[in-house]
Enzyme design. Structure first.
Site, PDB file in Angstrom:
ATOM      1  N   ARG A 101     -18.973  79.515 -36.308  1.00 54.41           N
ATOM      2  CA  ARG A 101     -19.195  78.765 -35.251  1.00 54.41           C
ATOM      3  C   ARG A 101     -18.896  79.482 -33.857  1.00 54.41           C
ATOM      4  O   ARG A 101     -19.383  79.394 -32.794  1.00 54.41           O
ATOM      5  CB  ARG A 101     -18.375  77.437 -35.189  1.00 54.41           C
ATOM      6  CG  ARG A 101     -19.069  76.494 -36.315  1.00 54.41           C
ATOM      7  CD  ARG A 101     -18.129  75.323 -36.334  1.00 54.41           C
ATOM      8  NE  ARG A 101     -17.043  75.592 -37.264  1.00 54.41           N
ATOM      9  CZ  ARG A 101     -16.008  74.747 -37.451  1.00 54.41           C
ATOM     10  NH1 ARG A 101     -16.444  73.276 -37.246  1.00 54.41           N
ATOM     11  NH2 ARG A 101     -15.046  75.010 -38.301  1.00 54.41           N
ATOM     12  N   HIS A 135     -24.074  79.604 -39.652  1.00 55.79           N
ATOM     13  CA  HIS A 135     -24.036  78.676 -38.679  1.00 55.79           C
ATOM     14  C   HIS A 135     -25.232  79.046 -37.677  1.00 55.79           C
ATOM     15  O   HIS A 135     -26.092  78.349 -36.951  1.00 55.79           O
ATOM     16  CB  HIS A 135     -22.894  78.678 -37.954  1.00 55.79           C
ATOM     17  CG  HIS A 135     -22.680  77.456 -36.939  1.00 55.79           C
ATOM     18  ND1 HIS A 135     -22.843  76.366 -37.372  1.00 55.79           N
ATOM     19  CD2 HIS A 135     -22.582  77.541 -35.793  1.00 55.79           C
ATOM     20  CE1 HIS A 135     -22.833  75.458 -36.118  1.00 55.79           C
ATOM     21  NE2 HIS A 135     -22.576  76.308 -34.965  1.00 55.79           N
ATOM     22  N   LYS A 199     -27.059  66.879 -28.999  1.00 59.96           N
ATOM     23  CA  LYS A 199     -25.639  66.554 -29.005  1.00 59.96           C
ATOM     24  C   LYS A 199     -24.669  67.282 -28.071  1.00 59.96           C
ATOM     25  O   LYS A 199     -25.154  68.635 -28.067  1.00 59.96           O
ATOM     26  CB  LYS A 199     -25.118  67.087 -30.728  1.00 59.96           C
ATOM     27  CG  LYS A 199     -23.664  67.052 -30.858  1.00 59.96           C
ATOM     28  CD  LYS A 199     -23.234  67.230 -32.321  1.00 59.96           C
ATOM     29  CE  LYS A 199     -23.479  68.652 -32.814  1.00 59.96           C
ATOM     30  NZ  LYS A 199     -23.342  68.804 -34.124  1.00 59.96           N
ATOM     31  N   ASP A 225     -27.474  69.275 -41.863  1.00 61.69           N
ATOM     32  CA  ASP A 225     -26.720  70.153 -41.152  1.00 61.69           C
ATOM     33  C   ASP A 225     -26.233  71.350 -41.761  1.00 61.69           C
ATOM     34  O   ASP A 225     -26.390  71.184 -43.127  1.00 61.69           O
ATOM     35  CB  ASP A 225     -25.605  69.338 -40.296  1.00 61.69           C
ATOM     36  CG  ASP A 225     -25.185  69.892 -39.045  1.00 61.69           C
ATOM     37  OD1 ASP A 225     -25.485  71.308 -38.567  1.00 61.69           O
ATOM     38  OD2 ASP A 225     -24.536  69.520 -38.501  1.00 61.69           O
TER      39      ASP A 225
END
Length: 324
Positions: A101, A135, A199, A225
């Protein structure tokens, strides 16, 4: 001078031995012996009791769990030990790529830790990386060695197809713009509609849904996700879908990080029908009795390892749309 013969050797780190055993069984290659220990001060030690000189070594490890930094260091030490033992090639089979991330500078004076991990793996002596559902896909570019980036989408699609839902009543939902491309592939494979959420993150492990593009009223929604961490953003997304009139909501993700309150949040959300994840990170058996279902990615990894070892193409394993 005798001709060299190739040999495949599989080793497992301590983070996800169950996945390594599954891969071993599919390939018909037993896991090799290794000594993994910690000194009294927490330093990690690794040694291979038997010779691996000239072997093609595959080290299976997830950089995840409560002791994610120990898992990373263990992987690096195992790679270094294999390199110094004169392995012919070393492939790190990283079922979950920790720190993924942190792949860009979103604020001033931040690190790009995903790049740092790539540097560490390369310097340790890795010749190739096999991983699944990073990710962000651009993390492959952080490496100067081959990266085989697999996807768990076909496995998740097979699971939901087995439920025999009416395609016209279904909708795959991306929880944010970053997941939209993967969600589009998911929707195409399911032959159903697509919706996309926007988001925002006021701070780490906190999310708020600010917009929804697409019609979900009266539909069976599959929220897809790459990972679920504390499940805060998942629950927020599910609640939004419920408010917008979704009939049922299923959640699926490749990596069940499940930190802190994740299990309680998922089980406590009345609008979630099921949470489907893979075994890239171990989910305790006692946690699989409620809404959580686990499907295995062992066959995907096993086929990738087999083809890499045989110098064959693995294109269809990382691109469901690929046609040979």
């Amino acid at each position: 001078m005798t001709g060299m013969t190739k040999s495949m050797v599989l080793f497992s780190g301590s983070c996800n031995p169950e996945l390594a055993e599954e891969i071993s069984d599919i390939l018909g290659v037993p896991l090799g012996d290794e000594v993994l220990e910690q000194f009294a001060n927490g330093e990690i030690y690794a040694r291979y009791p038997k010779s691996i000189r000239g072997a093609d070594v595959f080290i299976i490890q997830s950089v995840a769990g409560e002791h994610v930094n120990d898992a990373l260091m263990e992987l690096l030490v195992m790679i270094d030990a294999a390199k110094r033992a004169s392995a012919r090639t070393i492939t790190a089979v990283v079922a979950h790529y920790g720190y993924a991330r942190q792949d860009r500078k979103a604020s001033p004076r931040e690190p790009i830790t995903a790049k740092l991990i790539a540097n560490l793996l390369t310097v340790a002596g890795t010749d190739r990386i096999i991983t699944v559902d990073l990710h962000q896909g651009q993390i492959q570019g952080f490496f100067d060695i081959p990266v085989n980036h697999l996807t768990a989408l076909p496995i998740l699609v097979d699971y939901f197809k087995s439920k025999d839902f009416d395609k016209k009543s279904m909708c795959v939902v991306s929880p944010d713009l970053g997941r939209a491309k993967a969600a589009k592939k998911f929707a195409d494979m399911m032959e159903c509609d697509l919706a996309i959420m926007h988001k925002g993150r006021p701070k780490h492990n906190q999310a708020e849904i600010t917009a929804l593009i697409g019609d979900v009223e009266g539909k069976i929604c599959i929220l897809n996700d790459d990972m679920i961490d504390t499940a805060g953003s998942v629950v927020a997304a599910v609640e939004t879908l419920h408010k917008k009139g979704a009939k049922e909501v299923y959640v699926c993700a490749t990596h069940p990080v499940f930190s802190g309150p994740a299990y309680d949040r998922l089980e406590g959300c009345p609008y979630i029908k099921e949470v489907v994840v893979t075994n890239t990170i171990p989910v305790p058996k006692e946690k699989q009795k409620g809404k959580i279902r686990v499907v295995s990615v062992a066959s995907t990894f096993a086929h990738a390892i087999e083809r890499v070892y045989a110098n064959e193409s693995i294109a269809e394993l990382f691109d469901p749309d690929f046609v040979l």
